[in-house]
Design a protein around this motif. Structure first.
Motif, short mmCIF file in Angstrom:
data_model
loop_
_atom_site.label_atom_id
_atom_site.label_comp_id
_atom_site.label_asym_id
_atom_site.label_seq_id
_atom_site.Cartn_x
_atom_site.Cartn_y
_atom_site.Cartn_z
N ILE A 110 0.83 -1.21 0.00
CA ILE A 110 0.00 0.00 0.00
C ILE A 110 0.87 1.26 0.00
CG2 ILE A 110 -1.65 1.34 1.37
CD1 ILE A 110 -2.90 -1.38 2.22
N ILE A 111 1.86 1.31 0.87
CA ILE A 111 2.72 2.49 0.96
C ILE A 111 3.54 2.66 -0.32
CG2 ILE A 111 4.68 3.51 2.20
CD1 ILE A 111 3.45 2.17 4.77
N SER A 112 4.01 1.58 -0.91
CA SER A 112 4.77 1.66 -2.16
C SER A 112 3.93 2.26 -3.27
CB SER A 112 5.28 0.29 -2.58
OG SER A 112 6.19 -0.20 -1.63
N ARG A 113 2.68 1.83 -3.37
CA ARG A 113 1.78 2.38 -4.38
C ARG A 113 1.62 3.87 -4.17
NH1 ARG A 113 -2.48 5.80 -4.88
NH2 ARG A 113 -3.96 5.20 -6.46
N GLU A 114 1.47 4.29 -2.92
CA GLU A 114 1.29 5.71 -2.63
C GLU A 114 2.51 6.51 -3.08
OE1 GLU A 114 -1.62 6.67 -1.92
OE2 GLU A 114 -2.42 4.73 -1.32
N PHE A 115 3.71 6.02 -2.78
CA PHE A 115 4.93 6.71 -3.21
C PHE A 115 5.03 6.75 -4.73
CE2 PHE A 115 6.84 5.84 1.09
CZ PHE A 115 7.08 7.17 1.41
N ALA A 116 4.71 5.64 -5.38
CA ALA A 116 4.83 5.57 -6.84
C ALA A 116 3.87 6.55 -7.52
CB ALA A 116 4.56 4.15 -7.33
N ILE A 122 -11.24 -9.43 5.21
CA ILE A 122 -11.77 -9.14 3.87
C ILE A 122 -11.38 -7.72 3.47
CG2 ILE A 122 -13.90 -8.80 2.54
CD1 ILE A 122 -15.09 -11.11 4.29
N ALA A 123 -11.48 -6.78 4.40
CA ALA A 123 -11.12 -5.39 4.12
C ALA A 123 -9.63 -5.25 3.78
CB ALA A 123 -11.48 -4.50 5.31
N ILE A 124 -8.78 -6.02 4.46
CA ILE A 124 -7.34 -5.98 4.18
C ILE A 124 -7.08 -6.42 2.74
CG2 ILE A 124 -5.13 -7.12 4.65
CD1 ILE A 124 -6.03 -7.22 7.64
N TRP A 125 -7.62 -7.55 2.34
CA TRP A 125 -7.35 -8.07 1.00
C TRP A 125 -8.03 -7.25 -0.09
CZ3 TRP A 125 -3.22 -10.61 0.32
CH2 TRP A 125 -2.69 -11.36 1.38
N THR A 126 -9.21 -6.72 0.20
CA THR A 126 -9.87 -5.84 -0.77
C THR A 126 -9.05 -4.56 -0.93
OG1 THR A 126 -12.02 -6.72 -0.11
CG2 THR A 126 -12.02 -4.62 -1.31
N SER A 127 -8.58 -4.03 0.18
CA SER A 127 -7.78 -2.82 0.13
C SER A 127 -6.49 -3.03 -0.66
CB SER A 127 -7.44 -2.37 1.56
OG SER A 127 -6.66 -1.19 1.53
N ALA A 128 -5.81 -4.12 -0.41
CA ALA A 128 -4.57 -4.40 -1.13
C ALA A 128 -4.84 -4.55 -2.63
CB ALA A 128 -3.91 -5.65 -0.58
N THR A 129 -5.89 -5.27 -2.97
CA THR A 129 -6.23 -5.51 -4.39
C THR A 129 -6.58 -4.21 -5.10
OG1 THR A 129 -7.01 -7.72 -3.84
CG2 THR A 129 -7.73 -6.81 -5.95
N VAL A 130 -7.47 -3.42 -4.50
CA VAL A 130 -7.89 -2.17 -5.13
C VAL A 130 -6.73 -1.17 -5.17
CG1 VAL A 130 -9.48 -0.19 -4.94
CG2 VAL A 130 -10.31 -2.52 -4.59
N VAL A 182 -1.86 0.66 -10.89
CA VAL A 182 -1.64 0.25 -12.28
C VAL A 182 -2.47 1.15 -13.21
CG1 VAL A 182 -2.00 -1.61 -13.96
CG2 VAL A 182 -1.01 -2.12 -11.70
N ASP A 183 -3.70 1.42 -12.82
CA ASP A 183 -4.59 2.27 -13.62
C ASP A 183 -3.98 3.66 -13.84
OD1 ASP A 183 -7.24 2.80 -14.87
OD2 ASP A 183 -7.50 4.15 -13.16
N TYR A 184 -3.44 4.26 -12.77
CA TYR A 184 -2.79 5.58 -12.90
C TYR A 184 -1.63 5.53 -13.90
CZ TYR A 184 -5.08 8.28 -9.21
OH TYR A 184 -5.99 8.99 -8.46
N LYS A 200 0.89 6.89 -19.02
CA LYS A 200 2.16 6.36 -19.53
C LYS A 200 2.91 7.39 -20.36
CE LYS A 200 -0.17 3.98 -23.24
NZ LYS A 200 -1.00 2.85 -23.43
N HIS A 201 2.20 8.37 -20.92
CA HIS A 201 2.85 9.41 -21.72
C HIS A 201 3.81 10.25 -20.86
CE1 HIS A 201 -0.67 11.39 -19.96
NE2 HIS A 201 0.03 12.51 -20.05
N LEU A 202 3.64 10.21 -19.54
CA LEU A 202 4.53 10.97 -18.65
C LEU A 202 5.83 10.25 -18.33
CD1 LEU A 202 1.86 12.18 -16.07
CD2 LEU A 202 2.97 13.57 -17.83
N ILE A 203 5.89 8.97 -18.68
CA ILE A 203 7.05 8.15 -18.35
C ILE A 203 7.98 8.06 -19.57
CG2 ILE A 203 7.84 5.91 -17.52
CD1 ILE A 203 4.94 5.57 -16.41
#
Length: 191
Positions: free
Chosen positions: A106-112, A164-172, A178-180, A185-188
């Motif tokens: 979760i934290i890695s996604r936030e930093f990315a 359930i909330a933990i795994w849903t949170s991690a998945t979403v 990935v969606d962002y 991708k034009h920014l990379i």
């Protein structure tokens, strides 16, 4: 400093307060009934977290409604969100209520995504929050609250809402990250 930015700063200042109640070994007592137990420290931390998390949309709403959107607000708001979530996730890992791998994902996604937002700003554009990003935030907050209050009231019916909330949170969280990146991708620069 305008009201919206003050609300954002208040959210940042509440982060160490929440961590204090979660991690400092104060014996304020606990509430116990019917096999359920929770410390007053956790109750206080959960209430402060709920107040802090509820200001997330409030500051942006006030800034847009009153036409007082500032560059400082654009910088501080996502920073406040990341600090709040990361600090509580790390505290939950320390309390042995959350697996460190989930917190790291979760934290890695936030930093990315924050890094991608910075690249967008340097290119002169602002990345608006996507619907998946908004869902991610809501699910993360729900997960954190469930963990802070020891799965209350679901513990009485032996329903693993917190798990359930933990795994849903991690998945979403992963999906929204990935969606962002796919949508921006034009920014990379690929060289």
């Amino acid at each position: 400093m305008n009201l919206a930015n003050r609300i954002t700063l208040a959210r940042i200042f509440l982060v160490p307060v929440i961590m204090f109640f979660l991690l400092i070994k104060l014996d304020l007592g606990s509430i116990s009934f019917a096999g359920f137990s929770i410390t007053y420290n956790q109750v206080v931390a959960a209430l402060i977290f709920i107040v802090a998390a509820s200001t997330d949309g409030l500051d942006g709403y006030i800034a847009r409604k009153n036409k007082i959107v500032t560059n400082l607000g654009k910088l501080l708001d996502p920073l406040a969100d990341k600090l709040l979530v990361a600090a509580v996730l790390i505290s939950l890992v320390e309390m042995d209520k959350l697996n460190a791998l989930i917190a790291i994902v979760i934290i890695s996604r936030e930093f990315a995504v924050t890094g991608l937002r910075q690249v967008a700003l340097l290119e002169g554009s602002v990345m608006a929050a996507s619907k998946w990003g908004k869902w991610k935030t809501a699910i993360q907050i729900t997960m954190i609250i469930a963990l802070l209050i020891n799965n209350f009231p679901f513990t009485f019916i032996d329903f693993p809402f917190d798990t359930i909330a933990i795994w849903t949170s991690a998945t979403v969280t992963v999906y929204s990250g990935v969606d962002y990146f796919v949508k921006n991708k034009h920014l990379i620069p690929i060289e």
